[in-house]
Design an enzyme around this catalytic site. Structure first.
Site, PDB file in Angstrom:
ATOM      1  N   GLN A   1      19.856   0.736 -23.402  1.00 48.87           N
ATOM      2  CA  GLN A   1      20.468   0.405 -24.369  1.00 48.87           C
ATOM      3  C   GLN A   1      21.519   1.489 -25.133  1.00 48.87           C
ATOM      4  OE1 GLN A   1      20.606  -2.801 -24.438  1.00 48.87           O
ATOM      5  NE2 GLN A   1      22.100  -2.896 -26.105  1.00 48.87           N
TER       6      GLN A   1
ATOM      7  N   GLU B   1      -2.453  -0.373  -9.491  1.00 43.76           N
ATOM      8  CA  GLU B   1      -3.750  -0.097 -10.160  1.00 43.76           C
ATOM      9  C   GLU B   1      -4.099  -0.982 -11.330  1.00 43.76           C
ATOM     10  OE1 GLU B   1      -5.297   2.913  -9.405  1.00 43.76           O
ATOM     11  OE2 GLU B   1      -4.024   3.529  -7.979  1.00 43.76           O
TER      12      GLU B   1
ATOM     13  N   ILE C   1       0.943  -1.128  -0.107  1.00 46.39           N
ATOM     14  CA  ILE C   1       0.067   0.052  -0.042  1.00 46.39           C
ATOM     15  C   ILE C   1       0.885   1.076  -0.067  1.00 46.39           C
ATOM     16  CG2 ILE C   1      -1.456   1.373   1.179  1.00 46.39           C
ATOM     17  CD1 ILE C   1      -3.198  -0.966   0.012  1.00 46.39           C
ATOM     18  N   THR C   2       0.966   1.984  -1.039  1.00 49.12           N
ATOM     19  CA  THR C   2       1.645   3.472  -1.197  1.00 49.12           C
ATOM     20  C   THR C   2       1.083   4.118   0.048  1.00 49.12           C
ATOM     21  OG1 THR C   2       1.568   2.957  -3.512  1.00 49.12           O
ATOM     22  CG2 THR C   2       1.965   5.261  -2.801  1.00 49.12           C
TER      23      THR C   2
ATOM     24  N   GLY D   1      24.359   2.597 -23.420  1.00 48.89           N
ATOM     25  CA  GLY D   1      25.464   1.468 -23.054  1.00 48.89           C
ATOM     26  C   GLY D   1      25.808   1.373 -21.482  1.00 48.89           C
TER      27      GLY D   1
ATOM     28  N   SER E   1      -1.027  -5.242 -16.038  1.00 51.53           N
ATOM     29  CA  SER E   1      -1.368  -5.423 -17.583  1.00 51.53           C
ATOM     30  C   SER E   1      -2.474  -6.436 -17.775  1.00 51.53           C
ATOM     31  CB  SER E   1      -0.055  -5.401 -18.535  1.00 51.53           C
ATOM     32  OG  SER E   1       0.569  -4.422 -18.216  1.00 51.53           O
TER      33      SER E   1
ATOM     34  N   ARG F   1      27.927  11.416 -26.820  1.00 50.54           N
ATOM     35  CA  ARG F   1      28.701  10.195 -26.964  1.00 50.54           C
ATOM     36  C   ARG F   1      29.508   9.797 -28.494  1.00 50.54           C
ATOM     37  NH1 ARG F   1      32.119   7.140 -23.898  1.00 50.54           N
ATOM     38  NH2 ARG F   1      31.962   4.837 -24.329  1.00 50.54           N
TER      39      ARG F   1
HETATM   40  C1  FAD Z   1       5.423  -0.630  -4.831  1.00 48.72           C
HETATM   41  C2  FAD Z   1       3.883  -1.161  -4.798  1.00 48.72           C
HETATM   42  C3  FAD Z   1       2.815  -0.194  -4.459  1.00 48.72           C
HETATM   43  C4  FAD Z   1       1.588  -0.587  -4.543  1.00 48.72           C
HETATM   44  N1  FAD Z   1       0.657   0.291  -3.934  1.00 48.72           N
HETATM   45  C5  FAD Z   1      -0.820  -0.039  -3.936  1.00 48.72           C
HETATM   46  C6  FAD Z   1      -1.805   0.755  -3.141  1.00 48.72           C
HETATM   47  O1  FAD Z   1      -1.450   1.866  -2.691  1.00 48.72           O
HETATM   48  N2  FAD Z   1      -2.936   0.276  -3.065  1.00 48.72           N
HETATM   49  C7  FAD Z   1      -3.393  -0.929  -4.071  1.00 48.72           C
HETATM   50  O2  FAD Z   1      -4.675  -1.415  -3.912  1.00 48.72           O
HETATM   51  N3  FAD Z   1      -2.443  -1.702  -4.440  1.00 48.72           N
HETATM   52  C8  FAD Z   1      -0.909  -1.286  -4.480  1.00 48.72           C
HETATM   53  N4  FAD Z   1      -0.318  -2.199  -5.105  1.00 48.72           N
HETATM   54  C9  FAD Z   1      -0.649  -3.212  -5.957  1.00 48.72           C
HETATM   55  C10 FAD Z   1      -1.082  -4.456  -5.218  1.00 48.72           C
HETATM   56  O3  FAD Z   1      -0.340  -4.512  -3.689  1.00 48.72           O
HETATM   57  C11 FAD Z   1      -0.709  -5.679  -5.867  1.00 48.72           C
HETATM   58  O4  FAD Z   1       0.541  -5.705  -5.931  1.00 48.72           O
HETATM   59  C12 FAD Z   1      -1.448  -5.797  -7.166  1.00 48.72           C
HETATM   60  O5  FAD Z   1      -2.806  -5.688  -6.916  1.00 48.72           O
HETATM   61  C13 FAD Z   1      -0.967  -7.222  -7.798  1.00 48.72           C
HETATM   62  O6  FAD Z   1      -1.643  -8.240  -6.912  1.00 48.72           O
HETATM   63  P1  FAD Z   1      -0.692  -9.217  -6.619  1.00 48.72           P
HETATM   64  O7  FAD Z   1       0.732  -8.870  -6.136  1.00 48.72           O
HETATM   65  O8  FAD Z   1      -1.258 -10.102  -5.351  1.00 48.72           O
HETATM   66  O9  FAD Z   1      -0.287 -10.232  -7.880  1.00 48.72           O
HETATM   67  P2  FAD Z   1      -1.428 -11.351  -8.308  1.00 48.72           P
HETATM   68  O10 FAD Z   1      -2.830 -11.060  -8.437  1.00 48.72           O
HETATM   69  O11 FAD Z   1      -1.003 -12.603  -7.485  1.00 48.72           O
HETATM   70  O12 FAD Z   1      -0.908 -11.524  -9.861  1.00 48.72           O
HETATM   71  C14 FAD Z   1       0.234 -12.297 -10.226  1.00 48.72           C
HETATM   72  C15 FAD Z   1       0.218 -12.576 -11.632  1.00 48.72           C
HETATM   73  O13 FAD Z   1      -0.981 -13.051 -12.135  1.00 48.72           O
HETATM   74  C16 FAD Z   1      -1.755 -12.314 -13.060  1.00 48.72           C
HETATM   75  N5  FAD Z   1      -3.135 -12.314 -12.886  1.00 48.72           N
HETATM   76  C17 FAD Z   1      -3.727 -12.378 -11.639  1.00 48.72           C
HETATM   77  N6  FAD Z   1      -5.169 -12.616 -11.829  1.00 48.72           N
HETATM   78  C18 FAD Z   1      -5.120 -12.963 -13.088  1.00 48.72           C
HETATM   79  C19 FAD Z   1      -6.581 -13.271 -14.004  1.00 48.72           C
HETATM   80  N7  FAD Z   1      -7.754 -13.295 -13.469  1.00 48.72           N
HETATM   81  N8  FAD Z   1      -6.234 -13.429 -15.222  1.00 48.72           N
HETATM   82  C20 FAD Z   1      -4.998 -13.227 -15.878  1.00 48.72           C
HETATM   83  N9  FAD Z   1      -3.732 -12.909 -14.859  1.00 48.72           N
HETATM   84  C21 FAD Z   1      -4.016 -12.970 -13.869  1.00 48.72           C
HETATM   85  C22 FAD Z   1      -1.348 -11.071 -12.770  1.00 48.72           C
HETATM   86  O14 FAD Z   1      -1.644 -10.138 -13.925  1.00 48.72           O
HETATM   87  C23 FAD Z   1      -0.004 -11.274 -12.604  1.00 48.72           C
HETATM   88  O15 FAD Z   1       0.953 -11.277 -13.593  1.00 48.72           O
HETATM   89  C24 FAD Z   1       1.282  -1.709  -5.059  1.00 48.72           C
HETATM   90  C25 FAD Z   1       2.131  -2.460  -5.490  1.00 48.72           C
HETATM   91  C26 FAD Z   1       3.402  -2.377  -5.283  1.00 48.72           C
HETATM   92  C27 FAD Z   1       4.665  -3.440  -6.121  1.00 48.72           C
END
Ligand code: FAD
Length: 246
Positions: free
Chosen positions: A199, A226, A21-22, A202, A229, A131
């Protein structure tokens, strides 16, 4: 982990963990989306929880790839008791609220990615001009121009997608799908742009003397938060087909 809230008299008891959580370690209030009903969209309710409420603990996450100047926290809620007045919007109305908030959040992440990509372009063009290798500035090597061109096109396309969302918002039009498109493209484009900029630099792109390595580390998270992808693709696909592939 799922966050759940159950009624206890006139109060709610909320339990769950959210890892990244940011500003989670500095915020005075947490916006918490918890499941209060059965499965599906209507089972989610939003709450505003003061972070000094007993049962809410948090710790700072260390060792991030990028965004090292920004605090990221893990929040844990263990039977956190809040009054019904802490509920934001109607019971079961959390999902609708989340969608509205996330769409604007996605737009702002996309806009930030345009900034990173533009920074990569400025840095790479400037470096390529100064460069010298094989008797001329590297900007005069065709394959370096190819890298610069790729960064420029990614930056311009991402910017136009962000402007499209801004225009829709200005005209009070729906913009959620376009925000997903902008976020998907701009975040992936920023990663590509930063990678291409490294790239161009270098070996100097790999060390802290120049900014592009940091741009790459910082851009990387934008394809994750958020909505990853993959999640954006599912949202756009659902909007196109009407079929939920989650
Ligand atoms: C530095 C940082 C700050 C953040 N801040 C916040 C914040 O302030 N508030 C907040 O709400 N979130 C925040 N996030 C994001 C949040 O904490 C999660 O990381 C994010 O929602 C992804 O969930 P997960 O990490 O559990 O990944 P997972 O949900 O486990 O996903 C792992 C992989 O599986 C894929 N996947 C998951 N479900 C599916 C599906 N149904 N179909 C296809 N592919 C799928 C994902 O795309 C990913 O490639 C932050 C993340 C980071 C790294």
């Amino acid at each position: 982990m799922r966050t759940r809230a159950v009624r206890d008299g006139t109060d709610w008891l909320i339990t769950g963990t959210k890892t990244f959580i940011t500003n989670g370690t500095t915020a005075d209030v947490a916006l918490v989306f918890a499941r209060t009903g059965g499965p599906g969209h209507r089972g989610i309710t939003a709450f505003l929880v003061p972070t000094d409420t007993p049962g809410l603990t948090r710790r700072e996450i260390h060792g991030k790839l990028g965004l090292r100047g920004q605090a990221t926290g893990e929040l844990r809620l263990d039977e956190v008791r809040v009054p019904d007045a802490a509920r934001l919007g109607p019971e079961g109305g959390g999902f609708r609220l989340a969608l509205a908030t996330l769409a604007k959040g996605r737009m702002s992440v996309a806009a930030g990615c345009v900034g990173i990509a533009q920074g990569c372009l400025d840095a790479a063009v400037g470096y390529a001009a100064q460069r010298t290798q094989f008797g001329k500035p590297i900007a005069g090597h065709q394959l370096v121009q190819q890298l610069l061109t790729a960064i420029a096109v990614d930056t311009a396309a991402a910017r136009l997608l962000v402007w499209q969302v801004a225009d829709l918002i200005d005209r009070d039009q729906p913009f959620a799908t376009e925000a997903s498109m902008a976020k998907l493209f701009a975040s992936e484009a920023a990663v590509r742009a930063a990678n291409n900029a490294v790239q161009v630099f270098g070996g100097y792109g790999y060390i802290d003397e120049y900014p592009v390595g940091k741009y790459l580390r910082d851009a990387r998270v934008a394809t994750l938060y958020e909505g990853t992808s993959q999640i954006q693709q599912l949202l756009i696909g659902r909007a196109l087909t009407g079929v939920n592939a989650f």
